[in-house]
Design a protein around this motif. Structure first.
Motif, PDB file in Angstrom:
ATOM      1  N   VAL A   1      -0.041  11.223 -10.376  1.00 51.88           N
ATOM      2  CA  VAL A   1      -1.054  12.275 -10.529  1.00 51.88           C
ATOM      3  C   VAL A   1      -0.393  13.647 -10.619  1.00 51.88           C
ATOM      4  O   VAL A   1      -0.777  14.492 -11.441  1.00 51.88           O
ATOM      5  N   LEU A   2       0.612  13.884  -9.772  1.00 56.20           N
ATOM      6  CA  LEU A   2       1.325  15.160  -9.802  1.00 56.20           C
ATOM      7  C   LEU A   2       1.993  15.372 -11.154  1.00 56.20           C
ATOM      8  O   LEU A   2       1.942  16.479 -11.721  1.00 56.20           O
ATOM      9  N   SER A   3       2.598  14.329 -11.699  1.00 57.06           N
ATOM     10  CA  SER A   3       3.261  14.428 -13.006  1.00 57.06           C
ATOM     11  C   SER A   3       2.248  14.673 -14.117  1.00 57.06           C
ATOM     12  O   SER A   3       2.510  15.443 -15.047  1.00 57.06           O
TER      13      SER A   3
ATOM     14  N   ILE B   1       0.810  -1.217   0.000  1.00 55.89           N
ATOM     15  CA  ILE B   1       0.000   0.000   0.000  1.00 55.89           C
ATOM     16  C   ILE B   1       0.848   1.273   0.000  1.00 55.89           C
ATOM     17  O   ILE B   1       0.585   2.181  -0.804  1.00 55.89           O
ATOM     18  N   PRO B   2       1.877   1.401   0.853  1.00 61.73           N
ATOM     19  CA  PRO B   2       2.676   2.642   0.804  1.00 61.73           C
ATOM     20  C   PRO B   2       3.324   2.870  -0.560  1.00 61.73           C
ATOM     21  O   PRO B   2       3.333   3.996  -1.072  1.00 61.73           O
ATOM     22  N   VAL B   3       3.861   1.792  -1.154  1.00 63.93           N
ATOM     23  CA  VAL B   3       4.518   1.912  -2.460  1.00 63.93           C
ATOM     24  C   VAL B   3       3.518   2.325  -3.531  1.00 63.93           C
ATOM     25  O   VAL B   3       3.760   3.249  -4.322  1.00 63.93           O
ATOM     26  N   VAL B   4       2.369   1.664  -3.550  1.00 66.03           N
ATOM     27  CA  VAL B   4       1.349   1.948  -4.562  1.00 66.03           C
ATOM     28  C   VAL B   4       0.877   3.392  -4.458  1.00 66.03           C
ATOM     29  O   VAL B   4       0.748   4.095  -5.476  1.00 66.03           O
ATOM     30  N   PHE B   5       0.649   3.876  -3.256  1.00 65.04           N
ATOM     31  CA  PHE B   5       0.116   5.225  -3.107  1.00 65.04           C
ATOM     32  C   PHE B   5       1.179   6.305  -3.324  1.00 65.04           C
ATOM     33  O   PHE B   5       0.858   7.406  -3.760  1.00 65.04           O
ATOM     34  N   VAL B   6       2.432   5.993  -3.048  1.00 66.88           N
ATOM     35  CA  VAL B   6       3.511   6.924  -3.398  1.00 66.88           C
ATOM     36  C   VAL B   6       3.599   7.048  -4.919  1.00 66.88           C
ATOM     37  O   VAL B   6       3.722   8.152  -5.470  1.00 66.88           O
ATOM     38  N   LEU B   7       3.547   5.900  -5.604  1.00 63.30           N
ATOM     39  CA  LEU B   7       3.564   5.919  -7.073  1.00 63.30           C
ATOM     40  C   LEU B   7       2.363   6.686  -7.625  1.00 63.30           C
ATOM     41  O   LEU B   7       2.496   7.468  -8.582  1.00 63.30           O
ATOM     42  N   LEU B   8       1.190   6.467  -7.027  1.00 63.54           N
ATOM     43  CA  LEU B   8      -0.010   7.177  -7.469  1.00 63.54           C
ATOM     44  C   LEU B   8       0.149   8.679  -7.272  1.00 63.54           C
ATOM     45  O   LEU B   8      -0.197   9.471  -8.163  1.00 63.54           O
TER      46      LEU B   8
ATOM     47  N   TYR C   1       9.787  12.677 -19.234  1.00 64.88           N
ATOM     48  CA  TYR C   1      10.026  12.149 -17.891  1.00 64.88           C
ATOM     49  C   TYR C   1       8.761  12.226 -17.043  1.00 64.88           C
ATOM     50  O   TYR C   1       8.498  11.337 -16.215  1.00 64.88           O
ATOM     51  N   LEU C   2       7.940  13.260 -17.260  1.00 58.61           N
ATOM     52  CA  LEU C   2       6.664  13.359 -16.549  1.00 58.61           C
ATOM     53  C   LEU C   2       5.679  12.318 -17.059  1.00 58.61           C
ATOM     54  O   LEU C   2       4.896  11.755 -16.284  1.00 58.61           O
ATOM     55  N   TYR C   3       5.715  12.068 -18.359  1.00 58.19           N
ATOM     56  CA  TYR C   3       4.831  11.046 -18.928  1.00 58.19           C
ATOM     57  C   TYR C   3       5.184   9.668 -18.382  1.00 58.19           C
ATOM     58  O   TYR C   3       4.303   8.860 -18.081  1.00 58.19           O
ATOM     59  N   ILE C   4       6.490   9.397 -18.228  1.00 59.57           N
ATOM     60  CA  ILE C   4       6.916   8.119 -17.661  1.00 59.57           C
ATOM     61  C   ILE C   4       6.419   7.985 -16.226  1.00 59.57           C
ATOM     62  O   ILE C   4       5.878   6.944 -15.827  1.00 59.57           O
ATOM     63  N   LEU C   5       6.564   9.051 -15.444  1.00 56.68           N
ATOM     64  CA  LEU C   5       6.129   9.014 -14.045  1.00 56.68           C
ATOM     65  C   LEU C   5       4.614   8.861 -13.930  1.00 56.68           C
ATOM     66  O   LEU C   5       4.117   8.052 -13.133  1.00 56.68           O
ATOM     67  N   SER C   6       3.878   9.634 -14.719  1.00 57.78           N
ATOM     68  CA  SER C   6       2.410   9.550 -14.640  1.00 57.78           C
ATOM     69  C   SER C   6       1.924   8.216 -15.179  1.00 57.78           C
ATOM     70  O   SER C   6       1.058   7.562 -14.580  1.00 57.78           O
ATOM     71  N   GLY C   7       2.494   7.772 -16.306  1.00 53.52           N
ATOM     72  CA  GLY C   7       2.050   6.529 -16.915  1.00 53.52           C
ATOM     73  C   GLY C   7       2.282   5.329 -16.024  1.00 53.52           C
ATOM     74  O   GLY C   7       1.368   4.535 -15.776  1.00 53.52           O
TER      75      GLY C   7
END
Length: 349
Positions: A224-226, A213-220, A244-250
């Motif tokens: 979303v920010l990206s 859960i912590p990992v998933v929500f950090v990634l989320l 780089y933002l597309y990679i993070l958001s995707g």
């Protein structure tokens, strides 16, 4: 065996979410007050498909067998439906373009050339623009067949990862030409396909690994920010904003969607949608066009009322579109399954 079956089921659910988001994104594209939701969906929905495709990919067959399977599963349906959807434009010409709100002059020779090129950029694939995804997926799988063969030597994976990332950035910002058959996509966002394969290889879609859960929500959060910080994405036109933002958001949002699918575990309805993505990809635009330009007051409300009303009508249009596509899929599968990239079933099956 039960665990593997469950794994397949939740991946089908994730594919269902991916195609629902594709349809919803295309519906929202016509509306004037839903740009935030539209931008958010486009920040990851194609990535989600590429990650899932990479996750389920294997390069065990010899190349000729692999190529034959991909030609039948992806390329044949692409050319078949690309040609079929040209027929109304051929028969009705400019009047058909006017009826669909296009208004552009129809040039059959140009459209056939665009079909052969396999790109939806510009006026390409006017008859059914979502078809661009099929040649892009084919070229990506063709390229990564060899990359994954090399990746069998684990010590090469970091080197290949760096090369793939570098190629992705170079092609995104410096590629001077549009290559045929979705090769631009293979060279740029194919990185997500490889990421999906790596997730599978190292079993990262697992409660004890990535699915914490912590990992998933950090990634989320970073996803979303990206998405918020990036420009509007248009994969069909090879526009990815800040890569780089597309990679993070995707990746961030896609992992969250897959995690939610994992938690759902089983859903016959979503699984049914997930195993019929080809038919939905091919047919969904028909109903969306009717909602967008041929339903009088409903079309006007869908385009320019307010964000809430436009979103609700887009949801309705998406639901009707998916239902219609599934009906078409069931009928075609009984009549001619190769049209959906599937073989004829023997009597024993």
């Amino acid at each position: 065996m039960a665990e593997e079956k469950s794994r397949i089921e939740y991946l089908d659910i994730a594919k269902a979410f991916a195609i629902i988001l594709i349809v919803m994104g295309h519906a929202l594209g016509y509306s004037e007050h839903t740009s935030i939701l539209y931008k958010f969906i486009f920040s990851f929905h194609v990535v989600l498909f590429f990650i899932l495709s990479g996750y389920t990919f294997n390069a065990k067959d010899d190349f000729l067998t692999f190529l034959k399977k991909r030609l039948l599963r992806i390329v044949f349906p692409y050319f078949l439906w690309g040609a079929v959807f040209l027929i109304p434009l051929l028969i009705f010409g400019d009047s058909m373009s006017s009826a669909t709100g296009d208004g552009k002059h129809f040039d059959l020779r140009l459209q056939l050339l665009r079909l052969l090129m396999g790109n939806g950029i510009g006026d390409g694939l006017r008859q059914n623009s979502p078809l661009w995804f099929l040649p892009a997926l084919f070229s990506t799988q063709l390229l990564y067949y060899f990359v994954i063969k090399l990746s069998s030597k684990e010590k090469l994976i970091p080197v290949l990862g760096v090369i793939i990332l570098a190629v992705s950035f170079v092609c995104t910002y410096l590629m001077p030409v549009i290559l045929p058959f979705g090769l631009n996509s293979a060279l740029t966002i194919g990185i997500f396909f490889y990421a999906g394969w790596l997730f599978k290889k190292f079993e990262l879609f697992d409660k004890e690994k990535l699915f914490k859960i912590p990992v998933v929500f950090v990634l989320l959060f970073f996803g979303v920010l990206s998405a918020y910080r990036n420009y509007l994405i248009s994969s069909v036109e090879y526009k990815y904003g800040r890569l780089y933002l597309y990679i993070l958001s995707g990746v961030g949002i896609s992992v969250f969607v897959i995690y939610v699918s994992y938690l759902i575990g089983k859903s016959k309805f979503l699984e049914f949608i997930g195993v019929n993505t080809m038919g939905i990809l091919v047919f969904h635009k028909i109903i969306l066009l009717i909602f967008q330009v041929k339903m009088g007051p409903v079309s006007l409300l869908m385009k320019s009322s307010n964000a809430a009303v436009e979103t609700l009508i887009c949801l309705l249009a998406s639901a009707v579109s998916i239902a219609f596509s599934l009906l078409c899929t069931v009928v075609i599968r009984k009549i001619f399954p190769p049209a959906l990239g599937e073989p004829f079933k023997s009597k024993k099956d």
